[in-house]
Design a protein around this motif. Sequence first.
Motif, PDB file in Angstrom:
ATOM      1  N   ALA A 107       0.827  -1.211   0.000  1.00 52.53           N
ATOM      2  CA  ALA A 107       0.000   0.000   0.000  1.00 52.53           C
ATOM      3  C   ALA A 107       0.858   1.257   0.000  1.00 52.53           C
ATOM      4  O   ALA A 107       0.604   2.199  -0.769  1.00 52.53           O
ATOM      5  N   PHE A 108       1.880   1.306   0.836  1.00 55.61           N
ATOM      6  CA  PHE A 108       2.714   2.505   0.933  1.00 55.61           C
ATOM      7  C   PHE A 108       3.505   2.744  -0.353  1.00 55.61           C
ATOM      8  O   PHE A 108       3.712   3.887  -0.759  1.00 55.61           O
ATOM      9  N   ASN A 109       3.942   1.678  -1.007  1.00 62.34           N
ATOM     10  CA  ASN A 109       4.639   1.835  -2.283  1.00 62.34           C
ATOM     11  C   ASN A 109       3.718   2.422  -3.346  1.00 62.34           C
ATOM     12  O   ASN A 109       4.133   3.269  -4.142  1.00 62.34           O
ATOM     13  N   ILE A 110       2.470   1.941  -3.368  1.00 60.95           N
ATOM     14  CA  ILE A 110       1.504   2.490  -4.325  1.00 60.95           C
ATOM     15  C   ILE A 110       1.232   3.963  -4.029  1.00 60.95           C
ATOM     16  O   ILE A 110       1.196   4.805  -4.935  1.00 60.95           O
ATOM     17  N   ILE A 111       1.056   4.297  -2.752  1.00 60.71           N
ATOM     18  CA  ILE A 111       0.765   5.682  -2.360  1.00 60.71           C
ATOM     19  C   ILE A 111       1.924   6.595  -2.726  1.00 60.71           C
ATOM     20  O   ILE A 111       1.721   7.692  -3.264  1.00 60.71           O
ATOM     21  N   ASN A 112       3.154   6.162  -2.465  1.00 63.55           N
ATOM     22  CA  ASN A 112       4.322   6.984  -2.793  1.00 63.55           C
ATOM     23  C   ASN A 112       4.515   7.121  -4.295  1.00 63.55           C
ATOM     24  O   ASN A 112       5.012   8.141  -4.774  1.00 63.55           O
ATOM     25  N   ALA A 113       4.139   6.093  -5.055  1.00 63.69           N
ATOM     26  CA  ALA A 113       4.301   6.141  -6.512  1.00 63.69           C
ATOM     27  C   ALA A 113       3.298   7.090  -7.159  1.00 63.69           C
ATOM     28  O   ALA A 113       3.612   7.768  -8.143  1.00 63.69           O
ATOM     29  N   ILE A 114       2.074   7.161  -6.622  1.00 64.19           N
ATOM     30  CA  ILE A 114       1.017   7.975  -7.229  1.00 64.19           C
ATOM     31  C   ILE A 114       0.889   9.338  -6.574  1.00 64.19           C
ATOM     32  O   ILE A 114       0.653  10.343  -7.227  1.00 64.19           O
ATOM     33  N   GLY A 115       1.058   9.379  -5.253  1.00 58.90           N
ATOM     34  CA  GLY A 115       0.780  10.597  -4.485  1.00 58.90           C
ATOM     35  C   GLY A 115       1.576  11.800  -4.946  1.00 58.90           C
ATOM     36  O   GLY A 115       2.716  11.700  -5.392  1.00 58.90           O
ATOM     37  N   GLY A 116       0.989  12.961  -4.824  1.00 55.87           N
ATOM     38  CA  GLY A 116       1.642  14.203  -5.206  1.00 55.87           C
ATOM     39  C   GLY A 116       1.211  15.323  -4.290  1.00 55.87           C
ATOM     40  O   GLY A 116       1.010  15.128  -3.092  1.00 55.87           O
ATOM     41  N   THR A 117       1.063  16.504  -4.864  1.00 55.57           N
ATOM     42  CA  THR A 117       0.689  17.663  -4.056  1.00 55.57           C
ATOM     43  C   THR A 117      -0.802  17.975  -4.130  1.00 55.57           C
ATOM     44  O   THR A 117      -1.308  18.709  -3.282  1.00 55.57           O
ATOM     45  N   SER A 118      -1.488  17.445  -5.132  1.00 53.80           N
ATOM     46  CA  SER A 118      -2.904  17.765  -5.280  1.00 53.80           C
ATOM     47  C   SER A 118      -3.768  16.845  -4.435  1.00 53.80           C
ATOM     48  O   SER A 118      -3.392  15.705  -4.140  1.00 53.80           O
ATOM     49  N   ALA A 119      -4.925  17.352  -4.034  1.00 51.39           N
ATOM     50  CA  ALA A 119      -5.848  16.559  -3.229  1.00 51.39           C
ATOM     51  C   ALA A 119      -6.310  15.327  -4.002  1.00 51.39           C
ATOM     52  O   ALA A 119      -6.434  14.233  -3.429  1.00 51.39           O
ATOM     53  N   ASN A 158      -4.735  19.980   7.665  1.00 49.86           N
ATOM     54  CA  ASN A 158      -5.513  21.064   8.288  1.00 49.86           C
ATOM     55  C   ASN A 158      -6.603  21.574   7.345  1.00 49.86           C
ATOM     56  O   ASN A 158      -6.817  22.777   7.187  1.00 49.86           O
ATOM     57  N   ASN A 159      -7.277  20.618   6.696  1.00 49.98           N
ATOM     58  CA  ASN A 159      -8.330  20.946   5.743  1.00 49.98           C
ATOM     59  C   ASN A 159      -9.454  19.930   5.943  1.00 49.98           C
ATOM     60  O   ASN A 159      -9.303  18.746   5.615  1.00 49.98           O
ATOM     61  N   ARG A 160     -10.566  20.387   6.475  1.00 44.76           N
ATOM     62  CA  ARG A 160     -11.659  19.477   6.820  1.00 44.76           C
ATOM     63  C   ARG A 160     -12.216  18.770   5.592  1.00 44.76           C
ATOM     64  O   ARG A 160     -12.496  17.567   5.623  1.00 44.76           O
ATOM     65  N   ASP A 161     -12.402  19.503   4.510  1.00 45.59           N
ATOM     66  CA  ASP A 161     -12.949  18.892   3.292  1.00 45.59           C
ATOM     67  C   ASP A 161     -12.034  17.795   2.767  1.00 45.59           C
ATOM     68  O   ASP A 161     -12.497  16.731   2.325  1.00 45.59           O
ATOM     69  N   PHE A 162     -10.720  18.035   2.821  1.00 49.71           N
ATOM     70  CA  PHE A 162      -9.764  17.025   2.356  1.00 49.71           C
ATOM     71  C   PHE A 162      -9.809  15.789   3.259  1.00 49.71           C
ATOM     72  O   PHE A 162      -9.751  14.654   2.783  1.00 49.71           O
ATOM     73  N   ALA A 163      -9.905  16.007   4.567  1.00 47.73           N
ATOM     74  CA  ALA A 163      -9.966  14.894   5.511  1.00 47.73           C
ATOM     75  C   ALA A 163     -11.182  14.025   5.249  1.00 47.73           C
ATOM     76  O   ALA A 163     -11.101  12.791   5.246  1.00 47.73           O
ATOM     77  N   VAL A 164     -12.329  14.652   5.021  1.00 49.67           N
ATOM     78  CA  VAL A 164     -13.558  13.905   4.737  1.00 49.67           C
ATOM     79  C   VAL A 164     -13.411  13.115   3.435  1.00 49.67           C
ATOM     80  O   VAL A 164     -13.780  11.929   3.356  1.00 49.67           O
ATOM     81  N   ALA A 165     -12.856  13.754   2.402  1.00 49.49           N
ATOM     82  CA  ALA A 165     -12.689  13.087   1.107  1.00 49.49           C
ATOM     83  C   ALA A 165     -11.743  11.892   1.218  1.00 49.49           C
ATOM     84  O   ALA A 165     -12.006  10.817   0.654  1.00 49.49           O
ATOM     85  N   GLY A 230     -12.959  20.471  -6.137  1.00 50.31           N
ATOM     86  CA  GLY A 230     -12.947  21.780  -5.482  1.00 50.31           C
ATOM     87  C   GLY A 230     -12.064  21.889  -4.259  1.00 50.31           C
ATOM     88  O   GLY A 230     -12.081  22.911  -3.568  1.00 50.31           O
ATOM     89  N   ILE A 231     -11.254  20.863  -3.941  1.00 48.91           N
ATOM     90  CA  ILE A 231     -10.391  20.890  -2.760  1.00 48.91           C
ATOM     91  C   ILE A 231      -8.970  21.254  -3.182  1.00 48.91           C
ATOM     92  O   ILE A 231      -8.409  20.644  -4.094  1.00 48.91           O
ATOM     93  N   THR A 232      -8.392  22.235  -2.510  1.00 48.09           N
ATOM     94  CA  THR A 232      -7.033  22.678  -2.800  1.00 48.09           C
ATOM     95  C   THR A 232      -6.198  22.604  -1.528  1.00 48.09           C
ATOM     96  O   THR A 232      -6.624  23.067  -0.465  1.00 48.09           O
ATOM     97  N   LEU A 233      -5.010  22.030  -1.658  1.00 48.77           N
ATOM     98  CA  LEU A 233      -4.097  21.942  -0.514  1.00 48.77           C
ATOM     99  C   LEU A 233      -3.099  23.087  -0.560  1.00 48.77           C
ATOM    100  O   LEU A 233      -2.596  23.441  -1.634  1.00 48.77           O
ATOM    101  N   ASN A 234      -2.781  23.627   0.611  1.00 45.05           N
ATOM    102  CA  ASN A 234      -1.891  24.789   0.679  1.00 45.05           C
ATOM    103  C   ASN A 234      -0.423  24.401   0.759  1.00 45.05           C
ATOM    104  O   ASN A 234       0.448  25.231   0.498  1.00 45.05           O
TER     105      ASN A 234
END
Length: 278
Positions: A107-119, A158-165, A230-234
Amino acid sequence: MLLRKQNLIWLAPLIAFCIGFLTAELGQPKAIAITLAITVWVGIWWVTEAVPIPFASLVPFVFLPAFGVIDFKEASSAFGSHVIILLMGAFLLAKGLESSGVHKRIAFNIINAIGGTSAFRIVFAFMVASSVLSMWISNTATVLALIPVATAIALSANNRDFAVALLLGLAFSASIGGVGTLIGTPPNVIFASVYESYAGNEFGFVHWMKYGVPVVIVTIPVVALYLSRGITLNHKLELPEVGEWRTSERRALIVFWLLLYCGFLGNTLLEVGPNLRE
């Protein structure tokens, strides 16, 4: 005593092979020779307790069908139904992956391979990891493995909408991934059993994946896009890191790939066999 038991682990099948070979040389049919050899093998393990008795009891179930004495359905009928054996195998595989911890590494390898800065990419990465794992282990175990990391990342954003998503995506993707394989969730196996009893045809592992995997591939990005709209990370979030491979993880992964290979090979033989006979 311990040394003798360890030796009997290997001596038992060797003695069984010699007895089976001699029986065949004396003119007995192959099925009789194989059955006698397996009986001796299991008997030695039972009497000496060189291995746990439940493990020794599985030897006839594996090797009698493997050598063509009986088919796998006849062997599994001793347990009530071959569907029970399929479920048992799925549960054992899931337990092995969880105990070794290799499911978290995947799971962590997949997350690190795909994950970026966008929600979207982070939610999508967690959903892909969750869906891939839930194809092979229970949905609940998948969520329990990933929820601590998902919670930590959600709090750091620190973004409620992102946490819910993120948390909803994790829950939804576990259920979606369970559709991908025959052992992804018990209702799949029950459906295959009912289908076989009414249609007379076996709903094989690969046959199921031909329908289930496309559903997962299409559904996961659509749901991730909808949840993260519509979710943006700072700021950039810290994703989990993986350490060195452990021996238990390697062994569990070898068993997993071997089982997967056997599943595909068995399906291929079922499809090719009738053509060869013709």
